[in-house]
Design a protein around this motif. Structure first.
Motif, PDB file in Angstrom:
ATOM      1  N   PRO A  31       0.830  -1.217   0.000  1.00  0.00           N
ATOM      2  CA  PRO A  31       0.000   0.000   0.000  1.00  0.00           C
ATOM      3  C   PRO A  31       0.860   1.262   0.000  1.00  0.00           C
ATOM      4  CG  PRO A  31      -0.753  -1.582   1.654  1.00  0.00           C
ATOM      5  CD  PRO A  31       0.561  -2.085   1.164  1.00  0.00           C
ATOM      6  N   ALA A  32       0.308   2.303  -0.579  1.00  0.00           N
ATOM      7  CA  ALA A  32       1.020   3.585  -0.627  1.00  0.00           C
ATOM      8  C   ALA A  32       1.142   4.170   0.776  1.00  0.00           C
ATOM      9  CB  ALA A  32       0.284   4.549  -1.541  1.00  0.00           C
ATOM     10  N   ILE A  33       2.268   4.819   1.032  1.00  0.00           N
ATOM     11  CA  ILE A  33       2.508   5.467   2.316  1.00  0.00           C
ATOM     12  C   ILE A  33       2.398   6.988   2.178  1.00  0.00           C
ATOM     13  CG2 ILE A  33       4.195   5.819   4.170  1.00  0.00           C
ATOM     14  CD1 ILE A  33       5.333   3.076   3.517  1.00  0.00           C
ATOM     15  N   PHE A  34       2.979   7.513   1.112  1.00  0.00           N
ATOM     16  CA  PHE A  34       2.914   8.949   0.849  1.00  0.00           C
ATOM     17  C   PHE A  34       2.416   9.186  -0.581  1.00  0.00           C
ATOM     18  CE2 PHE A  34       6.610   8.334   3.730  1.00  0.00           C
ATOM     19  CZ  PHE A  34       6.097   8.975   4.842  1.00  0.00           C
ATOM     20  N   PHE A  35       1.705  10.295  -0.766  1.00  0.00           N
ATOM     21  CA  PHE A  35       1.271  10.764  -2.086  1.00  0.00           C
ATOM     22  C   PHE A  35       0.476   9.708  -2.851  1.00  0.00           C
ATOM     23  CE2 PHE A  35       5.659  12.525  -1.369  1.00  0.00           C
ATOM     24  CZ  PHE A  35       5.238  13.747  -0.871  1.00  0.00           C
ATOM     25  N   ALA A  36      -0.416   9.034  -2.157  1.00  0.00           N
ATOM     26  CA  ALA A  36      -1.210   7.976  -2.786  1.00  0.00           C
ATOM     27  C   ALA A  36      -2.031   8.533  -3.943  1.00  0.00           C
ATOM     28  CB  ALA A  36      -2.135   7.335  -1.759  1.00  0.00           C
ATOM     29  N   GLU A  41       3.749   8.623  -5.976  1.00  0.00           N
ATOM     30  CA  GLU A  41       3.356   7.703  -4.903  1.00  0.00           C
ATOM     31  C   GLU A  41       4.564   6.946  -4.361  1.00  0.00           C
ATOM     32  OE1 GLU A  41      -0.400   5.468  -5.240  1.00  0.00           O
ATOM     33  OE2 GLU A  41       0.855   3.682  -5.072  1.00  0.00           O
ATOM     34  N   ILE A  42       4.653   6.890  -3.045  1.00  0.00           N
ATOM     35  CA  ILE A  42       5.767   6.219  -2.375  1.00  0.00           C
ATOM     36  C   ILE A  42       5.209   5.118  -1.489  1.00  0.00           C
ATOM     37  CG2 ILE A  42       7.649   6.493  -0.704  1.00  0.00           C
ATOM     38  CD1 ILE A  42       7.996   9.339  -1.678  1.00  0.00           C
ATOM     39  N   ASP A  43       5.672   3.901  -1.722  1.00  0.00           N
ATOM     40  CA  ASP A  43       5.296   2.780  -0.873  1.00  0.00           C
ATOM     41  C   ASP A  43       6.544   2.189  -0.225  1.00  0.00           C
ATOM     42  OD1 ASP A  43       6.555   1.328  -2.873  1.00  0.00           O
ATOM     43  OD2 ASP A  43       4.690   0.680  -3.812  1.00  0.00           O
ATOM     44  N   ARG A  44       6.400   1.056   0.412  1.00  0.00           N
ATOM     45  CA  ARG A  44       7.518   0.462   1.153  1.00  0.00           C
ATOM     46  C   ARG A  44       8.679   0.112   0.228  1.00  0.00           C
ATOM     47  NH1 ARG A  44       8.925  -4.708   3.251  1.00  0.00           N
ATOM     48  NH2 ARG A  44       7.137  -5.685   2.209  1.00  0.00           N
ATOM     49  N   LEU A  45       8.386  -0.340  -0.982  1.00  0.00           N
ATOM     50  CA  LEU A  45       9.443  -0.706  -1.907  1.00  0.00           C
ATOM     51  C   LEU A  45      10.264   0.508  -2.327  1.00  0.00           C
ATOM     52  CD1 LEU A  45      10.742  -2.972  -3.544  1.00  0.00           C
ATOM     53  CD2 LEU A  45       9.139  -2.475  -5.381  1.00  0.00           C
ATOM     54  N   VAL A  46       9.586   1.624  -2.561  1.00  0.00           N
ATOM     55  CA  VAL A  46      10.301   2.848  -2.943  1.00  0.00           C
ATOM     56  C   VAL A  46      11.172   3.327  -1.788  1.00  0.00           C
ATOM     57  CG1 VAL A  46      10.037   5.252  -3.676  1.00  0.00           C
ATOM     58  CG2 VAL A  46       8.498   3.496  -4.579  1.00  0.00           C
ATOM     59  N   ILE A  47      10.662   3.232  -0.568  1.00  0.00           N
ATOM     60  CA  ILE A  47      11.458   3.625   0.602  1.00  0.00           C
ATOM     61  C   ILE A  47      12.688   2.730   0.731  1.00  0.00           C
ATOM     62  CG2 ILE A  47      11.452   3.730   3.127  1.00  0.00           C
ATOM     63  CD1 ILE A  47       8.560   4.656   2.981  1.00  0.00           C
ATOM     64  N   ILE A  48      12.529   1.438   0.450  1.00  0.00           N
ATOM     65  CA  ILE A  48      13.674   0.522   0.472  1.00  0.00           C
ATOM     66  C   ILE A  48      14.731   0.973  -0.530  1.00  0.00           C
ATOM     67  CG2 ILE A  48      14.377  -1.830  -0.154  1.00  0.00           C
ATOM     68  CD1 ILE A  48      11.766  -2.815   1.099  1.00  0.00           C
TER      69      ILE A  48
END
Length: 270
Positions: A31-36, A41-48
């Protein structure tokens, strides 16, 4: 009997049904975390991915801030990794061109390696290269470097020789030219992308399968099926070490193929 069948059989004799939940492709789209709902859009994979790049930069800056003639363990480890890329660049491109493209090849190698290894880090458990955007971006970068090298070295004949290889009878160009176009300008970036992506996706799914099966057999089966959990745990641990090798190998192959493609563009026959 499959794992799902085993779960159904065990659950039938239990007051609370337990079912085996295997891996699914949805795990690569958390699921999206920021800017859904936006292009950013930033989710856990992008943060990784962000964390992987940040850690790589920190290691590079700190590890090379005070270089010594007699390196310590940390500096020696960094120098060894960089020397792998340097030797590959010099072997394929020669010293002069190797120095020109060494920063690019080193960035590709270490960037892919760090993002591949995040799938084995507790709390992350997902490779930064397990969704197509990152492998595709890296493949496009390699593709642009290949085209740039060819046009810079052979501005008048790079594309002409790529589409119309010298020495081929003119009447065969109707067959050879489409083949050369597809193999050189389409398949190269596509295969670079898919090779890295598929290896990371399959590796993640297998690890999830082994450890999910271990959890199911040990904690949910409540029967002799729990003994299967020992086997799946052993396979999971063994495959985790194998994944380290795959992560390293895929980073090396991506870097190696980039160097080879650039070398082909620089070759005299172009």
């Amino acid at each position: 009997m499959s794992l799902a069948d085993a779960g159904t059989t065990v659950a039938a004799g239990s007051s609370q049904a337990a079912t085996f939940q295997g891996p699914s492709i949805e795990q690569f789209f958390p699921p999206a975390i920021f800017f859904a709902g936006t292009p950013f859009e930033i989710d856990r994979l992008v943060i990784i991915r962000f964390i992987s790049v940040a850690v790589l930069l920190i290691i590079g800056i700190v590890g090379t801030r005070s270089l010594k003639l007699v390196p310590g363990r940390g500096q020696a480890f960094i120098e060894y990794g960089f020397d792998v890329v340097r030797r590959n660049a010099f072997d394929n491109l020669g010293e002069k061109d190797g120095r020109r493209f060494l920063p690019l090849l080193a960035s590709i190698f270490f960037g892919v390696l760090f993002m591949n290894l995040t799938g084995l880090i507790p709390g992350f458990n997902l490779q930064g290269t397990s969704r197509i955007a990152m492998p595709l971006i890296l493949a496009v970068i390699a593709y642009v470097a290949f085209i740039y090298a060819g046009l810079r070295r052979h501005p008048g004949k790079f594309l002409r020789n790529a589409f119309f290889p010298p020495g081929v009878p003119w009447y065969l160009y109707i067959i050879v030219t489409p083949i050369e176009f597809v193999s050189t300008f389409v398949l190269r970036p596509v295969t670079l992308t898919l090779r890295l992506l598929m290896n990371m996706v399959v590796g993640h799914l297998l690890l999830v399968l082994f450890f999910s099966a271990t959890s199911f057999f040990l904690f949910d089966s409540h029967s002799l099926f729990a003994l299967f959990g020992v086997g799946t745990l052993a396979f999971g641990i063994a495959f985790s070490f194998f994944e380290i090798l795959v992560a390293l190998l895929q980073a090396y192959v991506f870097m190696l193929l980039t160097a080879v493609y650039i070398q082909l563009a620089l070759a005299e026959e172009h």
